[in-house]
Design a protein around this motif. Structure first.
Motif, PDB file in Angstrom:
ATOM      1  N   TRP A  35      58.018  37.927  50.875  1.00  0.00           N
ATOM      2  CA  TRP A  35      57.156  38.635  49.929  1.00  0.00           C
ATOM      3  C   TRP A  35      57.164  37.928  48.579  1.00  0.00           C
ATOM      4  CZ3 TRP A  35      53.840  42.013  51.659  1.00  0.00           C
ATOM      5  CH2 TRP A  35      54.138  42.811  52.761  1.00  0.00           C
ATOM      6  N   VAL A  37      55.587  38.208  44.597  1.00  0.00           N
ATOM      7  CA  VAL A  37      54.886  39.051  43.633  1.00  0.00           C
ATOM      8  C   VAL A  37      53.529  38.421  43.333  1.00  0.00           C
ATOM      9  CG1 VAL A  37      54.907  40.012  41.308  1.00  0.00           C
ATOM     10  CG2 VAL A  37      57.014  39.944  42.641  1.00  0.00           C
ATOM     11  N   ASP A  38      52.501  39.226  43.424  1.00  0.00           N
ATOM     12  CA  ASP A  38      51.117  38.766  43.320  1.00  0.00           C
ATOM     13  C   ASP A  38      50.488  39.450  42.103  1.00  0.00           C
ATOM     14  OD1 ASP A  38      48.322  38.362  43.678  1.00  0.00           O
ATOM     15  OD2 ASP A  38      48.571  38.225  45.850  1.00  0.00           O
ATOM     16  N   SER A 108      49.317  42.065  52.429  1.00  0.00           N
ATOM     17  CA  SER A 108      49.652  42.435  51.061  1.00  0.00           C
ATOM     18  C   SER A 108      50.039  43.906  51.010  1.00  0.00           C
ATOM     19  CB  SER A 108      48.446  42.180  50.149  1.00  0.00           C
ATOM     20  OG  SER A 108      48.789  42.340  48.793  1.00  0.00           O
ATOM     21  N   ASP A 123      52.537  42.771  46.183  1.00  0.00           N
ATOM     22  CA  ASP A 123      53.297  41.690  46.805  1.00  0.00           C
ATOM     23  C   ASP A 123      52.492  41.193  48.002  1.00  0.00           C
ATOM     24  OD1 ASP A 123      55.373  42.299  45.038  1.00  0.00           O
ATOM     25  OD2 ASP A 123      56.411  43.573  46.499  1.00  0.00           O
TER      26      ASP A 123
END
Length: 530
Positions: A35, A37-38, A108, A123
């Motif tokens: 994962w 962080v987006d 996501s 994420d």
């Protein structure tokens, strides 16, 4: 699910896990590797949907809100690699994983956390970052029991507060294999559901033959959500669309539209924003009726066009006239008659909300996500108006509706300082343009939705396919609501068949549609709300 003719057989459930998570690790584990962080924000509809789920608290029993599809797979499809292991490399598994890789939104998750752009942190897993874990559920000899079990799985494992909020199932039976895919609404809209059968068939065939799938490239819903969020943040309380929303609410006594035809015995009390025929916590029921065959649908469209209308405005005109007759107690009249009742129609206008797709750019055309906005619809249906008069009014009402739908409905609620909940929604979708639509019958493809509990919602979905036009609906499980909705559906069908057979008089009107380029629905022969 209980309305679907489910063929019994061996049920296997497929669950997504981050690749590298060992067998038995709880799915969706927060610390799972992979994962990232987006920084792309959640869409407004996603955030509102998840906020609604959070309001009940984690672990709370909540109504499911899933959309699903079912379709036949090639007879040779097999879940190679064992019943419960995650390491099989069968063609079907490879096709499912390739499909997940194709649509980033499925890789996501949204985690409740205050950020500078909302209340959710995103994420995302990379391409190839997901594996599938299979569990054999056993052999079912009864189709209804199997349907019930699949529905239980969808209800339990499409929770918007967990990842994955989607789950797959396959049923192996004497005729071949059926695939069932269920998704919480935060992942998909109705059009996304219609895309799935074609894409998975193409991927399966390509992997089987070692060729490249004949699928166009798609954009990511995550990119769309980020663009939409940035655009919507610039909208203010005096924006023209927000002003129109405010005027629409004011013209309806401050609330959103409710179903116009209440049924005999329900004519007195209309209740408040949450009032209506069902009462608190009322289970919803529904059905689907065929309105026109394919030839009649073409004739209906041809009849509307010379008078400035199109298929959608013609449908809305028929709905409005049928609702007026039902409200006036004229439901007993003969086939196709349009005579006036002795009573004035209570409101003198047709009011509803209608969804529009927001797939304005070509990159979103076949992308999986929640690309839907709502627009208000209001037009006069006066005593003595002809069909052509109302057709013109409906066309004028739709002018600019797409621009209003481009502003997310939760953002409109925020700007107006109101908690707005849709209660009467009329949707139209021309499914003939959907890739693979001509083969849905061959694949036995079906679109499904979860059960719904709500005291007063009435939803109508008008869908046009190569087979003709169907109207699907749901409403509170009360006799007055059942009576009113069934009569409205029957009356609408009668009027549409009359117009298809006889044509209509009318006055031409030009309908325009202007929106920001990235969010404008593509120009088509007909509007395409979803």
């Amino acid at each position: 699910m209980d309305e679907l003719n489910v063929t019994p057989g061996l049920l296997t459930v497929w669950r997504a896990v981050p690749r590298g998570v060992e067998q038995g690790t709880p799915q969706g584990v927060e610390g799972a590797a992979g994962w990232v962080v987006d920084g792309r924000a959640a869409s407004y509809v996603q955030e509102a949907h998840i906020a609604g789920a959070l309001a009940g608290g984690r672990g709370a029993e909540r109504d499911p809100a899933w959309l699903a599809t079912a379709f036949e797979l090639p007879r040779e499809a097999r879940a190679e690699g064992g019943d419960t292991g995650g390491g099989g490399n069968g063609v079907l598994e490879a096709a499912l994983l390739a499909w997940i890789d194709r649509h980033e939104s499925l890789r996501s998750r949204l985690v409740p956390e205050k950020t500078s752009r909302g209340g959710l942190r995103r994420d995302t897993l990379p391409v190839g970052g997901i594996a599938l874990r299979r569990t054999a559920e056993g052999n079912f000899t009864c189709g209804k029991s199997l349907a019930s079990r699949i529905e239980e799985v969808f209800d339990a494992e499409t929770d918007p507060l967990d990842w994955p909020s989607f789950v797959f199932a396959t049923v192996e039976h004497t005729d071949g294999h059926t695939l069932y895919l269920g998704f919480d609404h935060s992942n998909v809209d109705g059009y996304s559901i219609l895309l799935i059968a074609h894409e998975i068939h193409e991927l399966y065939a390509a992997i089987s033959s070692g060729t490249r799938a004949a699928l166009t490239e798609v954009g990511s819903y995550l990119d769309f959500a980020d663009i939409e969020r940035e655009y919507a943040a610039l909208v203010h309380t005096e924006h023209a669309a927000v002003v129109r929303w405010r005027e629409f609410l004011g013209s309806g006594g401050g609330g959103l539209p409710e179903f116009p035809a209440r049924g005999r015995g329900e004519r007195g009390d209309r209740g408040g924003e949450r009032g209506g025929p069902g009462g608190p916590g009322r289970e919803q029921i529904g059905g689907c009726e065929r309105l026109l065959d394919a030839d009649a649908a073409h004739a209906f469209q041809r009849a509307c066009r010379p008078h400035g209308g199109n298929f959608l405005t013609g449908v809305l005109t028929c709905l409005a006239l049928a609702a007026r007759e039902e409200e006036q107690g004229e439901g007993e009249q003969g086939e196709g008659e349009l005579r006036e009742g002795e009573l004035e129609w209570e409101s003198g206008e047709f009011r509803a909300l209608t969804p529009f797709h927001t797939r304005g750019d070509a990159r979103w055309a076949h992308s999986v996500g929640w690309y839907v906005g709502l627009a208000p619809l209001r037009f006069a249906v006066r005593r003595g108006d002809s069909f052509a008069d109302i057709l013109t009014a409906a066309s004028t009402a739709l002018d600019g509706a797409g621009e209003m739908a481009a502003i997310p409905f939760p953002r409109v609620s925020e700007l107006l300082g109101r908690r707005l909940e849709p209660r009467f929604v009329v949707s139209y979708m021309d499914m003939r343009r959907t890739p693979g639509a001509r083969r849905w019958g061959e694949w036995k493809a079906a679109a499904l939705r979860s059960r719904r509990v709500h005291p007063d919602e009435v939803y109508l979905w008008v869908n046009r396919s190569y087979d003709g036009v169907h109207l699907s609906f749901r409403h509170p499980a009360t006799e007055p609501a059942r009576h009113a909705v069934s009569r409205l559906v029957a009356g609408t069908g009668r009027l549409m068949r009359r117009i298809a057979a006889e044509g209509v008089p009318g006055t031409a009107v030009h309908v325009q549609n202007v929106l920001p380029r990235d969010l404008v629905p593509a120009r088509q022969q007909e509007p395409a709300p979803c």
